[in-house]
Design a protein around this motif. Structure first.
Motif, mmCIF file in Angstrom:
data_model
loop_
_atom_site.group_PDB
_atom_site.id
_atom_site.type_symbol
_atom_site.label_atom_id
_atom_site.label_comp_id
_atom_site.label_asym_id
_atom_site.label_seq_id
_atom_site.Cartn_x
_atom_site.Cartn_y
_atom_site.Cartn_z
ATOM 1 N N GLY A 113 132.308 158.934 13.572
ATOM 2 C CA GLY A 113 130.986 158.402 13.914
ATOM 3 C C GLY A 113 130.319 157.665 12.772
ATOM 4 O O GLY A 113 130.924 156.826 12.105
ATOM 5 N N LEU A 114 129.054 158.007 12.559
ATOM 6 C CA LEU A 114 128.250 157.304 11.564
ATOM 7 C C LEU A 114 128.794 157.415 10.154
ATOM 8 O O LEU A 114 128.558 156.537 9.324
ATOM 9 N N ILE A 115 129.476 158.507 9.862
ATOM 10 C CA ILE A 115 129.994 158.719 8.503
ATOM 11 C C ILE A 115 131.017 157.632 8.177
ATOM 12 O O ILE A 115 130.920 156.953 7.147
ATOM 13 N N GLU A 117 131.437 154.814 9.717
ATOM 14 C CA GLU A 117 130.777 153.514 9.772
ATOM 15 C C GLU A 117 130.006 153.235 8.474
ATOM 16 O O GLU A 117 130.070 152.132 7.925
#
Lengths: 239, 239
Positions: A113-115, A117
């Motif tokens: 996820g955001l990590i 990205e």
């Protein structure tokens, strides 16, 4: 004892007396105020006067009321002035707070996820995760989780050394001086594990600060800090 | 339908499918997601897969769970990049949100505590207070309270004109262009009145943004915004 006069109301005098005590450190951050009926006795004022003063103290952020537990002096851990890549340990030091750092957890995990990205890595890439609890004056302040890409964690010194010198100083030594970062603030409810570390009830509202840090164009860290809402203020200069 | 493969887990595929739908606007901010068992049917995956995906969506701030009410797509109303004296109406417009402003309350009040201090006025000086509710896409977003010193409010146009042009544009017209401001963010629990305006339960955690604005060295406004935590993200660039 306070006395009414023409130029100032009683509750305003009480408000300013308490603000003054907080500013001079007589009432320290985190201290519980006496209950209303005691304040009435101490200052020889009515319950309604105490209540008005308390409401204004709360509105202005000097105290916070916790359901069923009383009224506490708010710790105003002022964040950075903007445009400055602040370091938590320097902020705490500049406010004269004694700090301790406890390592909660470390090891490699898959970035999802955001990590992934934020670090500009492919999804599910291996990253190093370091979770630490920061204490200020012996009270839990924040759970910090740092994610570092493989290129960096392979060169990290041992944890003791890292904790002593600080993550940013270590990144500098490794040739990755943090040059800029983006921070995003939002409110979250502490999950069970985080709440336990922070010594707070599960679900208590916390400031969630996600930071993506780069060193000369290369992403070197993604971190999150989770800080109980009543311990934190964040200041920004807008020009 | 999702299918497991070697390079990606099912829950990761589900996570990315939903993130993609949120980013493309298929799942709009504020929308309630189907319950877990329905998601299982739609995507033909197990309950544990749905749960893992939901946990990660929540951790990354794409959805928020509200006790007993379900899981909702988080509205990421990103605040300003720092160093910019942003205007709420411009932020909302740039995100394509339809906005409405309702006047809740206005008149003169005595400035006490932080209000007087922020405006560099003596305690209990008369100031003008304007309370407004901002709606984004017809949903309450923030209760904004602005305090203006007498020198300015005596020259204000009527409220309709003020609301149409915006407070900052009006200040510019009056010869007080906002030149810089300081903002302080902290978490508060909505009081009964604010909660009612925001259509939220009393005590819900909100971001409290206090801003002191100056025009060439003169304090021209002190304002507070109270925004439900699940509607707001604040972004800051640190250099």
């Amino acid at each position: 004892m306070l006395a009414a006069n023409q130029s100032d109301t009683l509750y305003n005098q009480l408000y300013r007396t308490i603000v003054d005590q907080i500013r001079r450190g007589v009432l320290a951050a985190g201290v519980k105020l006496p209950p209303e009926r005691e304040l009435c006795l101490i200052y020889q004022v009515s319950r309604i006067t105490v209540r008005q003063a308390m409401e204004r103290l709360e509105r202005d952020g000097f105290v916070s009321r916790r359901q069923g537990r009383g009224t506490f002096v708010q710790a105003g851990l002022v964040g950075p002035k903007t445009n400055r890549l602040y370091r938590l340990r320097d902020e705490l030091a500049s406010q004269g707070l004694k700090q301790d750092i406890r390592i909660l957890n470390w090891g490699t995990v898959q970035a999802d996820g955001l990590i992934a990205e934020s670090l500009h890595l492919p999804d599910l890439a291996m990253v190093y995760r370091l979770m630490r609890l920061f204490l200020a004056d012996e009270k839990p302040l924040t759970v910090e989780t740092s994610y570092l890409p493989a290129a960096i964690f392979l060169r990290l010194p041992d944890l003791k050394q890292l904790t002593k010198n600080g993550l940013y100083a270590t990144l500098e030594q490794l040739g990755y001086p943090p040059t800029r970062a983006t921070e995003r603030l939002r409110i979250v409810m502490a999950d069970r594990e985080t709440a336990a570390w922070l010594n707070r009830p599960q679900g208590c509202p916390c400031m969630h600060i996600a930071r993506s840090t780069e060193s000369n164009g290369q992403m070197v860290e993604y971190s999150t800090n989770i800080i109980p809402g009543d311990l934190f203020t964040y200041s920004v200069d807008l020009i």
